[in-house]
Design an enzyme around this catalytic site. Structure first.
Site, mmCIF file in Angstrom:
data_model
loop_
_atom_site.group_PDB
_atom_site.id
_atom_site.type_symbol
_atom_site.label_atom_id
_atom_site.label_comp_id
_atom_site.label_asym_id
_atom_site.label_seq_id
_atom_site.Cartn_x
_atom_site.Cartn_y
_atom_site.Cartn_z
ATOM 1 N N GLN A 125 0.850 -1.200 0.000
ATOM 2 C CA GLN A 125 0.000 0.000 0.000
ATOM 3 C C GLN A 125 0.883 1.247 0.000
ATOM 4 O OE1 GLN A 125 -2.028 0.409 3.745
ATOM 5 N NE2 GLN A 125 -3.720 1.571 2.879
ATOM 6 N N GLY A 126 0.806 2.045 -1.065
ATOM 7 C CA GLY A 126 1.622 3.262 -1.157
ATOM 8 C C GLY A 126 0.755 4.497 -0.968
ATOM 9 N N SER A 128 0.946 6.671 2.489
ATOM 10 C CA SER A 128 1.546 7.688 3.362
ATOM 11 C C SER A 128 2.705 8.388 2.659
ATOM 12 C CB SER A 128 2.080 7.047 4.643
ATOM 13 O OG SER A 128 1.051 6.385 5.326
ATOM 14 N N GLU A 243 -9.882 -1.876 6.013
ATOM 15 C CA GLU A 243 -8.690 -1.895 6.870
ATOM 16 C C GLU A 243 -9.067 -1.767 8.349
ATOM 17 O OE1 GLU A 243 -6.007 1.280 5.844
ATOM 18 O OE2 GLU A 243 -4.258 0.097 6.426
ATOM 19 N N GLU A 372 -5.963 8.079 17.694
ATOM 20 C CA GLU A 372 -6.466 9.443 17.975
ATOM 21 C C GLU A 372 -7.448 9.845 16.862
ATOM 22 O OE1 GLU A 372 -3.184 8.679 18.031
ATOM 23 O OE2 GLU A 372 -2.798 8.827 20.184
HETATM 24 C C1 LIG Z 1 3.508 -0.986 11.248
HETATM 25 C C2 LIG Z 1 3.089 0.092 10.292
HETATM 26 C C3 LIG Z 1 2.795 -0.242 8.990
HETATM 27 C C4 LIG Z 1 2.431 0.746 8.076
HETATM 28 N N1 LIG Z 1 2.224 0.377 6.775
HETATM 29 C C5 LIG Z 1 1.893 1.327 5.877
HETATM 30 C C6 LIG Z 1 1.716 0.961 4.498
HETATM 31 O O1 LIG Z 1 1.870 -0.208 4.104
HETATM 32 N N2 LIG Z 1 1.412 1.932 3.616
HETATM 33 C C7 LIG Z 1 1.226 3.237 3.998
HETATM 34 O O2 LIG Z 1 0.903 4.054 3.145
HETATM 35 N N3 LIG Z 1 1.405 3.629 5.300
HETATM 36 C C8 LIG Z 1 1.743 2.694 6.231
HETATM 37 N N4 LIG Z 1 1.944 3.053 7.552
HETATM 38 C C9 LIG Z 1 1.877 4.475 7.917
HETATM 39 C C10 LIG Z 1 0.642 4.833 8.724
HETATM 40 O O3 LIG Z 1 -0.493 4.832 7.915
HETATM 41 C C11 LIG Z 1 0.906 6.221 9.346
HETATM 42 O O4 LIG Z 1 1.970 6.083 10.259
HETATM 43 C C12 LIG Z 1 -0.317 6.770 10.057
HETATM 44 O O5 LIG Z 1 -1.333 7.062 9.152
HETATM 45 C C13 LIG Z 1 0.032 8.044 10.856
HETATM 46 O O6 LIG Z 1 0.653 8.967 10.050
HETATM 47 P P1 LIG Z 1 2.045 9.634 10.480
HETATM 48 O O7 LIG Z 1 2.985 8.549 10.860
HETATM 49 O O8 LIG Z 1 2.457 10.577 9.412
HETATM 50 O O9 LIG Z 1 1.736 10.456 11.816
HETATM 51 P P2 LIG Z 1 1.069 11.897 11.913
HETATM 52 O O10 LIG Z 1 -0.124 11.958 11.023
HETATM 53 O O11 LIG Z 1 2.145 12.916 11.709
HETATM 54 O O12 LIG Z 1 0.561 11.929 13.412
HETATM 55 C C14 LIG Z 1 1.482 12.152 14.502
HETATM 56 C C15 LIG Z 1 0.661 12.092 15.786
HETATM 57 O O13 LIG Z 1 -0.312 13.161 15.818
HETATM 58 C C16 LIG Z 1 -1.628 12.627 16.010
HETATM 59 N N5 LIG Z 1 -2.599 13.390 15.225
HETATM 60 C C17 LIG Z 1 -2.461 13.767 13.924
HETATM 61 N N6 LIG Z 1 -3.570 14.439 13.534
HETATM 62 C C18 LIG Z 1 -4.422 14.469 14.597
HETATM 63 C C19 LIG Z 1 -5.735 15.010 14.811
HETATM 64 N N7 LIG Z 1 -6.398 15.648 13.840
HETATM 65 N N8 LIG Z 1 -6.307 14.834 16.032
HETATM 66 C C20 LIG Z 1 -5.645 14.170 17.026
HETATM 67 N N9 LIG Z 1 -4.398 13.651 16.879
HETATM 68 C C21 LIG Z 1 -3.794 13.798 15.687
HETATM 69 C C22 LIG Z 1 -1.552 11.203 15.511
HETATM 70 O O14 LIG Z 1 -2.547 10.400 16.107
HETATM 71 C C23 LIG Z 1 -0.131 10.794 15.939
HETATM 72 O O15 LIG Z 1 -0.136 10.410 17.295
HETATM 73 C C24 LIG Z 1 2.312 2.106 8.484
HETATM 74 C C25 LIG Z 1 2.586 2.436 9.821
HETATM 75 C C26 LIG Z 1 2.988 1.457 10.715
HETATM 76 C C27 LIG Z 1 3.270 1.861 12.142
#
Ligand SMILES: Cc1cc2nc3c(=O)[nH]c(=O)nc-3n(C[C@H](O)[C@H](O)[C@H](O)COP(=O)(O)OP(=O)(O)OC[C@H]3O[C@@H](n4cnc5c(N)ncnc54)[C@H](O)[C@@H]3O)c2cc1C
Length: 388
Positions: A125-126, A128, A243, A372
């Site tokens: 899945q691409g 993020s 998902e 969250e």
């Molecule tokens: C094991 C694992 C597998 C993954 N696999 C994939 C994959 O295959 N493909 C893919 O595309 N992505 C993948 N991801 C990425 C995942 O989808 C993102 O990590 C997730 O969506 C959070 O985005 P971020 O890491 O940019 O954090 P951010 O969005 O930057 O968030 C940082 C923190 O702020 C909080 N936050 C942000 N906005 C709000 C809000 N509006 N209200 C309250 N709190 C908020 C979040 O909850 C988090 O605690 C994977 C992640 C993990 C851990």
């Protein structure tokens, strides 16, 4: 009200149990987030497919058994109970597969579904990006149309098993003037396409489980557009519903872990090393897994009756991901110092699985949309609380 399984459902469960008992590899496969383990898990997928156990709920025409949700849930229970290898193509069969059934053309379904079900083509899945995780609508990777092609430029990150997958399902901005969720499209991208570079990224446990994807003039044919051009957000929301809802994490996974936790407590009681103060925690985890099971069967009945899961899937996601952390943390507390051994440690025996499982469980509240964000969704769309 009759809460028993039907004779047919129980016969299906027994058939699955017998097949798994006869076919599970005698030696555990190497971890699937290594090149060697990835390929041995692909072979396992092929074996499941040959005997039509890979995608039991899919139509027979696409390699399934056309069974209902209850049979699928029973299959998952048997699968995890038996200790069978992890499913390396989960992103394909659990996330993209259902989306293809809804939005794919007949040609796309025929082209992609059988090879997905057999493990011949493994998907990642691409979605993020470095600056777009929770706020997916802010993605900036572009896919600008040139005739029959979309030309991709930008970066994706955290792509699970992206270093070895054969195909990627991506969301890109095809209308450069658009903002937020408008002007996005959902593209199926061959991982060996020119102009796509994949760099492995290590996970907390050191396995290269993720990849960064760099698109630099990568051309994707319009036949790989899923749903209409500019309709990518709607298609993506169907994938996220799978998902967060039933598909990604069926209760079988947690029921099996909760049973292992109860067994661990009993073993430690027998050798006199159990901390009896932890009994309540063991019981809470075990009953949590049972509660998730019954809630899921209730949801399955509602879905079969035509009700949509919608935003309520966010509650399920919060529940299973937090249950998983609690369950593994309890096991580590029971094990004391031995709980710190990783699975690969020489003296770990079967104890190491708990630490590896715990480290992975910590990611549950992050992937598939952070908890969250799920709580925001529940507050606004389930409880009807005002947006801030
Ligand atoms: C094991 C694992 C597998 C993954 N696999 C994939 C994959 O295959 N493909 C893919 O595309 N992505 C993948 N991801 C990425 C995942 O989808 C993102 O990590 C997730 O969506 C959070 O985005 P971020 O890491 O940019 O954090 P951010 O969005 O930057 O968030 C940082 C923190 O702020 C909080 N936050 C942000 N906005 C709000 C809000 N509006 N209200 C309250 N709190 C908020 C979040 O909850 C988090 O605690 C994977 C992640 C993990 C851990």
């Amino acid at each position: 009200m009759d809460l028993d399984f039907t004779r047919h459902q129980l016969a299906f469960r027994d058939e699955a149990r017998a097949w798994l008992a006869d076919n599970i590899p005698t030696d555990p496969l190497p971890p699937m987030d290594t090149p060697e383990g990835f390929e041995s898990h692909r072979e396992w997928e092929g074996l499941l497919y040959e005997d039509r156990w890979s995608v039991v709920a899919w139509p027979e025409s696409h390699g399934g058994r056309d069974v209902g949700l209850v049979e699928w849930l029973l299959f998952e229970e048997e699968y995890y109970r038996s200790g069978a290898p992890g499913r390396v193509n989960t992103n394909g069969i659990s996330l993209l597969g259902p989306t293809l059934f809804t939005f794919g053309t007949e040609a796309q379904q025929d082209r992609f579904l059988p090879r997905m079900a057999s493990g011949e083509e493994i998907w990642a899945q691409g979605w993020s990006e470095p600056d777009s995780g929770s706020d997916l609508a802010s993605i900036s990777t572009r896919g600008i149309r040139e005739g029959e092609w979309f030309v991709l430029d930008g970066q994706k990150t955290w792509c699970s098993r992206g270093a070895w997958a054969d195909w990627l399902f991506c969301i890109v901005r095809t209308d450069p003037e658009s903002e937020r969720h408008r002007g996005l499209s959902y593209l199926l991208v061959p991982a060996d396409a020119d102009g796509l570079e994949r760099r492995p990224v290590e996970r907390l446990d050191g396995e290269p489980a993720f990849a960064d994807l760099f698109f630099d003039g990568c051309r994707v044919h319009e036949s790989n557009l899923l749903g209409g051009e500019g309709e990518g957000w709607n298609v993506a929301m169907a994938t996220t519903s799978s998902e967060r809802g039933l598909n990604l994490r069926a209760p079988g996974r947690f029921l099996a872990a909760a049973d292992r936790l109860a067994d661990l407590y009993r073993e430690l009681l027998e050798d006199g090393s159990a901390d009896r103060d932890l009994l309540d925690e063991v019981v809470r985890s075990w009953t949590g897994a049972q509660a998730y099971r019954w809630q899921t069967y209730r949801t399955a009945a509602q879905l079969s009756g035509g009700t949509e899961l919608g935003a309520a899937s966010s509650m399920m996601k919060i529940f299973w991901s937090e249950l998983d952390v609690e369950l593994h943390a309890t096991a580590l507390r029971l094990l004391g110092g031995r709980g710190e051994l990783m699975a690969a440690a020489p003296d770990a025996v079967d104890v190491g699985a708990w630490m590896s499982g715990y480290l992975f469980s910590l990611s549950g509240p992050i992937y598939a949309g952070t908890n969250e964000i799920q709580r925001n969704i529940v507050a606004e769309r389930v409880l009807g609380l005002p947006r801030k």
